[in-house]
Each structure stands twice: as C-alpha cells, then as structure tokens.
Design a protein around this motif. Structure first.
Motif, mmCIF file in Angstrom:
data_model
loop_
_atom_site.group_PDB
_atom_site.id
_atom_site.type_symbol
_atom_site.label_atom_id
_atom_site.label_comp_id
_atom_site.label_asym_id
_atom_site.label_seq_id
_atom_site.Cartn_x
_atom_site.Cartn_y
_atom_site.Cartn_z
ATOM 1 N N GLU A 100 -5.894 -4.181 -1.633
ATOM 2 C CA GLU A 100 -7.228 -4.617 -2.512
ATOM 3 C C GLU A 100 -7.345 -5.977 -2.708
ATOM 4 O O GLU A 100 -8.132 -6.697 -2.862
ATOM 5 C CB GLU A 100 -6.590 -3.967 -3.816
ATOM 6 N N VAL A 101 -6.075 -6.809 -2.900
ATOM 7 C CA VAL A 101 -6.111 -8.145 -2.920
ATOM 8 C C VAL A 101 -6.768 -8.798 -1.782
ATOM 9 O O VAL A 101 -7.530 -9.506 -1.877
ATOM 10 C CB VAL A 101 -4.605 -8.796 -3.234
ATOM 11 N N LEU A 102 -6.391 -8.450 -0.714
ATOM 12 C CA LEU A 102 -6.857 -9.082 0.764
ATOM 13 C C LEU A 102 -8.401 -8.642 0.896
ATOM 14 O O LEU A 102 -9.348 -9.739 0.999
ATOM 15 C CB LEU A 102 -6.085 -8.530 2.009
ATOM 16 N N ASP A 103 -8.921 -7.616 0.308
ATOM 17 C CA ASP A 103 -10.289 -7.323 0.266
ATOM 18 C C ASP A 103 -11.124 -8.185 -0.827
ATOM 19 O O ASP A 103 -12.309 -8.717 -0.396
ATOM 20 C CB ASP A 103 -10.605 -5.819 -0.105
ATOM 21 N N LEU A 104 -10.424 -8.619 -1.944
ATOM 22 C CA LEU A 104 -11.051 -9.308 -2.864
ATOM 23 C C LEU A 104 -10.980 -10.795 -2.497
ATOM 24 O O LEU A 104 -12.229 -11.450 -2.714
ATOM 25 C CB LEU A 104 -10.305 -9.114 -4.074
ATOM 26 N N ASP A 129 0.626 -1.248 0.096
ATOM 27 C CA ASP A 129 0.146 -0.011 -0.109
ATOM 28 C C ASP A 129 0.700 1.232 0.180
ATOM 29 O O ASP A 129 1.887 1.331 0.562
ATOM 30 C CB ASP A 129 -0.872 -0.110 1.361
ATOM 31 N N THR A 130 0.566 2.143 -0.847
ATOM 32 C CA THR A 130 1.234 3.554 -0.976
ATOM 33 C C THR A 130 0.370 4.681 -0.458
ATOM 34 O O THR A 130 -0.846 4.515 -0.705
ATOM 35 C CB THR A 130 1.900 3.632 -2.132
ATOM 36 N N GLU A 131 0.904 5.730 -0.280
ATOM 37 C CA GLU A 131 -0.114 7.102 -0.089
ATOM 38 C C GLU A 131 -0.310 7.594 -1.598
ATOM 39 O O GLU A 131 0.339 7.163 -2.614
ATOM 40 C CB GLU A 131 0.934 8.106 0.666
ATOM 41 N N ILE A 132 -1.321 8.194 -1.551
ATOM 42 C CA ILE A 132 -1.829 8.995 -2.772
ATOM 43 C C ILE A 132 -0.797 9.633 -3.414
ATOM 44 O O ILE A 132 0.002 10.575 -2.824
ATOM 45 C CB ILE A 132 -3.222 9.668 -2.716
ATOM 46 N N GLY A 133 -0.510 9.516 -4.828
ATOM 47 C CA GLY A 133 0.708 9.984 -5.485
ATOM 48 C C GLY A 133 2.120 9.683 -5.320
ATOM 49 O O GLY A 133 3.148 10.044 -5.799
ATOM 50 N N GLU A 134 2.243 8.544 -4.400
ATOM 51 C CA GLU A 134 3.506 8.017 -3.876
ATOM 52 C C GLU A 134 3.607 6.888 -4.909
ATOM 53 O O GLU A 134 2.575 5.952 -5.122
ATOM 54 C CB GLU A 134 3.707 7.607 -2.678
ATOM 55 N N MET A 135 4.760 6.612 -5.464
ATOM 56 C CA MET A 135 5.310 5.401 -6.199
ATOM 57 C C MET A 135 5.679 4.179 -5.299
ATOM 58 O O MET A 135 6.167 4.357 -4.168
ATOM 59 C CB MET A 135 6.209 5.491 -7.225
#
Length: 696
Positions: free
Chosen positions: A76-80, A43-49
């Motif tokens: 996102e993967v864990l949620d799916l 997971d990254t912060e918005i705008g962070e690579m």
C-alpha cells in the motif's frame, strides 16, 4: 515532552526484534501503560496477523486492537508513493499514532521493515516518520558477515543522516562476532564522539537458528510426527547419505537430519541416537524427495514414547539443503524461548538504567504489577544471590529454574540426584542445562559430615546425638537450610511439595529470628491492575494477639518500604474507627496503638474495614481525617482465616498475581510456597528471596 520512542533499522535482518522486545520489557517496568505501534507492516495473507505485532502484543499481553497497531502494508505504501501521495501516508500514520498517544502513557514505535528491494527508501521512511511524530530514535544495525570498517561506515552514515532531522538517543549494532564487540564499540565511539549512547550486541547462535516450524513453512513441508515440538531450534544440519555407522558419528547437538524418505536406517538410527545418552539430541528430521517410509517403519515410529519432528518435503536432498541454509530465522509469538532469550540478551548488554532515564521523561503516579516485577528483577540483577531449591525433582521448580538461569538473575542450587533431575528435564522437555546450575545430593556432598557435626553442636542440648544429626541432614529441607546457615547459599525457597511446617521447622531451629523480632510472619504481594498491595499475615499465624499483630504490621511496613511501596498500613477489622465493639475489634484497636507507639512515624489506621481502606470515596466518608483510609498499601488481617480467604478471593475474582508468601523476621531468608503454586510463582518468589538476601 516525548511520549514515545522510534526504533529504526537501516537494513534488512538487523535483529531489531531483540531491541523491540527488550525495550518493551524495560518500558513496562517503568511506565504504567505502554502501547505498541508499527506504522508499516509486511504484506500478510487475509486473516493473518503481522508477525512482529502478534509477537509483541501476545507475549506482553498488551490490551490493544490489532487494527490500531499499524497504518499501512508495504504494498500500500509503495503504491501511494508511486502515485505521488507520500503525504497521505504520513498523514494517516500521524492520525493512527495520535489515537494511541491519547490512550497510553508511552508508545514504542517499531520502524519500517522493508526486507526486499530499495533499502534507501526504508531509511528515508524511518527518518520521515520519526521526524513527523516528533520522536527521538534508536538506530539499529547489524554486522553479520561485515568487516569492522564497513560496520562503522554504515552506522556513521545513518547516524549523520538521522541527526540532521531527529534526536538519536542510542545506536545499537547487533549480530557482532563476540571477539570483536569491544573493538567495534571503541571504533564507533571514536567516530561518534558526541555522547550518544552506543551499544554493541554479540551474535547469539540460538537466535540465528531456524525452528522446525520455519523450515516447514519455507519448504512447504508436511509434518508426519512431532507436531508438538515444531519450535525446536536447528542449530546446524547434515545430510544422511552415508551408512548409518559412519553417519551417527557426525551428529551434533540440536542438528537437523536431512535424508531421503526411503532411508529407514538413517531415520531410525537418528531417532535412537536422540534417545541415547551417548549421542547428541537432534532437532528433527527432514525426509526429502517426497518419499514416505514404509508402513512398517511408520508403525515403529508411532510406537515411540517421544518423537522429534519428522517432516516430508518434495524437493531433492541437494535443493532442500540449500534452501535450509538460506533461511533467516524470525522470532514469532509461539516461540517463547527465543523471546525470553532476546529479552535476556538486551538486558545483559544494554545500560537499561541510562536508557530508561533518557526515554521516560515523565512521572506516573501508578505503580503497576509490570513496573513492580521489572523493579524486582533489576534489583536482583544488581547483586546476584545464591538461592537453594530443595525440591529438585518437581517439574514446576525445574521450569522456574530454567527461566531464572536464562535471565541470569540468581545463582541456583537444586537438591537431588543429578541423573534423576536430568530424567525429569528430558521427560518434560524443560530448557534447563544442568551445567549452568549447582546440583547437590546430601548423601554424596563433601559438606555432609560438617553439616551433621554443626547440627549436632547446635541441637545437642535437645538430646540430639551425632547419628540423629546425620539422619536429619539427609532431609533436603534441613540440608538446604544448613547451606544457608553455613554461608554456602543466601536463601531458600521450598513448599511446592513439602508442607509449611517441613519448610519452616529447620529455619526456626537454627536460623532463628532477627534480634528484637518475636514472631515470624508472612506477606503476599498482591499485584492488582493498577497497584501493588501488601497482604499480611495470610500464611503463618492462625490467631495472633495484639502484640503479635502490631509486630506483623511493623514488619510488613518495613517489607513494603524495602520493595518500593510506600507503607500506608490498614489494620483490618469488621468496623471502622471507634464505633465497633467486641473482643476482636478491641484486639485490632490495641494492636494499632502498640504499633504507633513502637513506630511513631508510621502511617497506620485501625480498626478499619477493607472497603474503607482501599476505596477513596468510602474511606473519606468513614474516616475523613485519615491519611491511610482509601489509599492503604499494606493491609493487615486480624487472623489467618480472614487473611488467607481474602487473598485467595481477591486473586481469583480479579485475576491479580499473588507473589508469596514471603516470610518476615528470620535471620536469613527462607520462603514457603503453596503446594498449588505455579512455575511463575516460584520464579517470582526466588527473585524476592534474592532481594531479601541483599539485606544480610
């Protein structure tokens, strides 16, 4: 036929970055276009690579849209998965991978990196993705703070699990105590004895050491001074709680000093110790307790010429120390030193020839600069040579030397006074340890008298007496050239500071030319976007006659062959074929016939215009029966004016890398640099010189 490889880790903090960076360098040396894909990122912060992706695509300059390099974030993967949609995850990953597969010749896929809970899910995901992408896998594990039996058992379990579903090309176990490397490799081969390639990589202290930047981020610190040096690595740390006279005796190289912000004595004492030749260099200073030194102390520090990073944190000394001790160092894009160390480590311990043969199962007709440079490096590594650099005080030379030593590609001698060289290393913050290199100063060399006597014997017929010989040997170019003549070095690279004449005169006086060679000439390796071309002569001979031009062509063709480029020689002029008239075109026509007579098997065409030589459509329209037109790899210019201007125009307008000039025709390799050269130019020229030296 596989177009990719999957790098899978079986646990957190496996040192996978070493493998990924090393593989990318290897693949770029073998394959025209290499893509990079990381199916699941942290997971990254918005705008962070994502740090992994940013490091790889920025360092290797991969032309790829960031959003195309990954499919999902970890959350996102864990949620799916929790919603029973694991199939959607794989479908999207396959879709993203196929997009890249259509655009690249080979894809390096870096597996999941769940560094938190549920490592079993990580293993399952790696296996599932590798299987559904149809890719063979490299399994990466780590052995830090584990017994050998624990390492072997975990690797065997992971191998057996993967082997049921996918092909495992290699097992790489990282972070192993150097004294156990051989033993562990033997045990793994005994348990996994089906021929699978097994590599054991020792723990590299510098890779495990956090940088000041990482410490600042972990502690949410504020950089007070030395922001330009936050990539300094902290190899150990100590708390400055005792009196200064006692504390400085405990300082170690690249140590981090931790002390309350009101301990001005420790702060200033540590900075003074860093500047002193009698104490180790420190990496930085952490001021604990949220305390900032008084204004008078800050003013004193501001006036220093160079200051290591000093950061302020709110936590107390004990808490800070514990937090720093728990930091797991990462490799990131700005820390090129760690990236290059990782690549060098991989190349040192991995059988890249075997691995690349297993990986790259297809042939590409394109010979890119990346492939060319990788091939050069591998050739130089196979038979290390000793190169002397007489311009030991030049910053560019020292930076190139640092890279060369770090890559273990050559042995080096710098000419200069050791103390003065060290001053420049310190001044420019160059990561070069003079203990890893030979440093020679003519006046104090044990060989000085012998060199002077030898020069006297060689040149006494030119009215040189012994005193004149001694005076001459004080010249660094003459001294370095004599090192080659006496067999104390294999080649020389100079010209960053000295003129071409200064560099070449000693070589012409007593190195001499090869038997049967009448002229010393030069070539540039022009690394264009999709090919490597040889340009000659662009640096030495102002206006060669037909006989000399023919010899330059033959020498350049031999150079091309020796460096893996099929020679197809174009003798350039202002007209193509038999139509042109005039003294200059007649000279080229005559030179072409002379070259054909001397080397009847050589593919050569001339006179021919530049566009007809390199553009297939134009070449075939002007010279339809030529086997060179439109596909020339060696381009011979009629004079220095044309050649020098053309290579510089091509270099500037296309962004091509121009390696050279490399001199041809001497008995031993001596190569001349441009005084406008960069450290990269010097690095490449030294490697070329080392390969030349392998011929002798």
């Amino acid at each position: 036929m596989s177009k990719g490889i999957y790098v899978a880790t079986i646990e957190p903090n496996s040192g996978k970055s070493v493998v990924v960076l090393g593989l990318m360098r290897m693949l770029l040396g073998k394959t025209a276009k290499v893509g990079y894909f990381r199916p699941i990122i942290e997971d990254t912060e918005i705008g962070e690579m994502d740090n992994h992706i940013n490091t790889v695509i920025s360092y290797f300059e991969i032309d790829i849209n960031y959003k195309k390099t990954f499919a999902y974030s970890r959350t996102e993967v864990l949620d799916l998965y929790n919603r029973g949609k694991s199939g959607d995850v794989i479908d999207e990953i396959i879709k993203k991978y196929k997009y890249l597969e259509e655009r690249f010749d080979f894809i390096l896929v870096e597996g999941t990196d769940f560094s938190h809970e549920n490592s079993s899910l990580e293993l399952d995901m790696n296996l599932l993705i590798s299987k559904n992408l149809g890719l063979p896998a490299i399994i990466v594990s780590q052995g830090d703070k584990k017994s050998l039996s624990e390492i072997v058992d975990s690797v065997k379990l992971a191998y057996d699990t993967f082997k049921e579903e996918v092909d495992v090309l290699s097992i790489m176990t990282n972070k192993i105590d150097p004294e156990f490397v051989s033993d562990l490799k033997g045990q793994l081969k005994e348990r996994i004895n089906d021929g699978t390639d097994i590599t054991v990589i020792p723990k590299i202290k510098s890779l495990a050491s956090p940088t000041i930047k990482e410490i600042v981020k972990k502690l949410n610190g504020n950089v007070l001074f030395g922001a330009d040096m936050v990539n300094n690595q902290s190899e150990n740390f100590s708390v400055g709680a005792m009196q200064l006279r006692n504390y400085i005796t405990h300082l170690k190289e690249n140590a981090l000093v931790i002390t309350p912000g009101d301990r001005a004595d420790i702060i200033l004492g540590a900075l003074q110790a860093h500047a002193s030749k009698n104490y180790p260099k420190i990496a930085g200073i952490v001021l604990s307790g949220g305390l900032i030194p008084e204004d008078s102390i800050l003013k004193l520090i501001e006036g220093l010429s160079s200051v290591v990073p000093i950061i302020s944190v709110n936590e107390g000394t004990f808490s800070v120390t514990n937090s720093i001790g728990k930091i797991k160092s990462r490799i990131y894009a700005e820390n090129t030193e760690k990236i290059e160390t990782s690549i060098a480590t991989f190349e040192k311990h991995v059988d890249t020839d075997k691995l690349s043969n297993d990986l790259v199962t297809f042939e590409s007709g394109v010979f890119t600069p990346r492939m060319f440079q990788y091939t050069l490096l591998q050739r130089a590594l196979k038979n290390k040579k000793h190169i002397v650099l007489p311009e030991g005080y030049d910053e560019r030379v020292l930076r190139a030397a640092a890279r060369l030593i770090d890559a273990h590609v050559v042995e080096l001698t710098l000419i200069g006074e050791k103390d003065k060289i060290q001053e420049r290393i310190n001044k420019h913050d160059i990561p070069l340890n003079l203990n890893d290199i030979n440093v020679v100063w003519p006046q104090t060399s044990e060989h000085f008298d012998d060199y002077a006597q030898t020069f006297y014997e060689l040149r006494k017929h030119k009215n040189v007496n012994l005193q004149m010989a001694k005076d001459t040997m004080n010249d660094v170019s003459y001294f370095a050239t004599m090192m080659i003549y006496k067999g104390h070095a294999d080649g020389m690279v100079s010209g960053a500071v000295h003129t071409t004449q200064h560099t070449l005169r000693p070589a012409l006086q007593f190195i001499k030319t090869k038997p049967g060679v009448n002229i010393v000439s030069s070539v540039f390796f022009m690394c264009l976007e999709d090919r490597v071309s040889i340009f000659g002569d662009c640096a030495i001979n102002p206006n060669p006659n037909a006989e000399q031009l023919a010899e330059i062509a033959i020498s350049s063709a031999h150079t091309a062959q020796n460096f893996g480029v099929e020679p197809k020689v174009a003798m350039l002029s202002y007209s193509s074929g038999a139509s042109g008239k005039g003294e200059e075109v007649d000279k080229v026509r005559s030179a072409t016939e002379l070259a054909k007579a001397s080397a009847p098997n050589l593919k050569i065409e001339g006179p021919i215009q530049y566009d007809a030589a390199v553009d297939m459509r134009i070449g075939k329209s002007k010279l339809p029966d030529s086997e060179v037109a439109g596909q020339a790899s060696v381009l011979i210019f009629p004079d220095l004016n044309t050649g020098n201007n053309t290579y510089k125009a091509v270099q500037r307008e296309t962004g091509a890398l121009a390696i050279g000039p490399m001199l041809q025709g001497l008995n031993k390799p001596v190569n001349d640099l441009s005084r406008g050269c960069t450290a990269d130019d010097i690095y490449s020229t030294v490697i070329i010189t080392a390969i030349q030296a392998q011929e002798f």
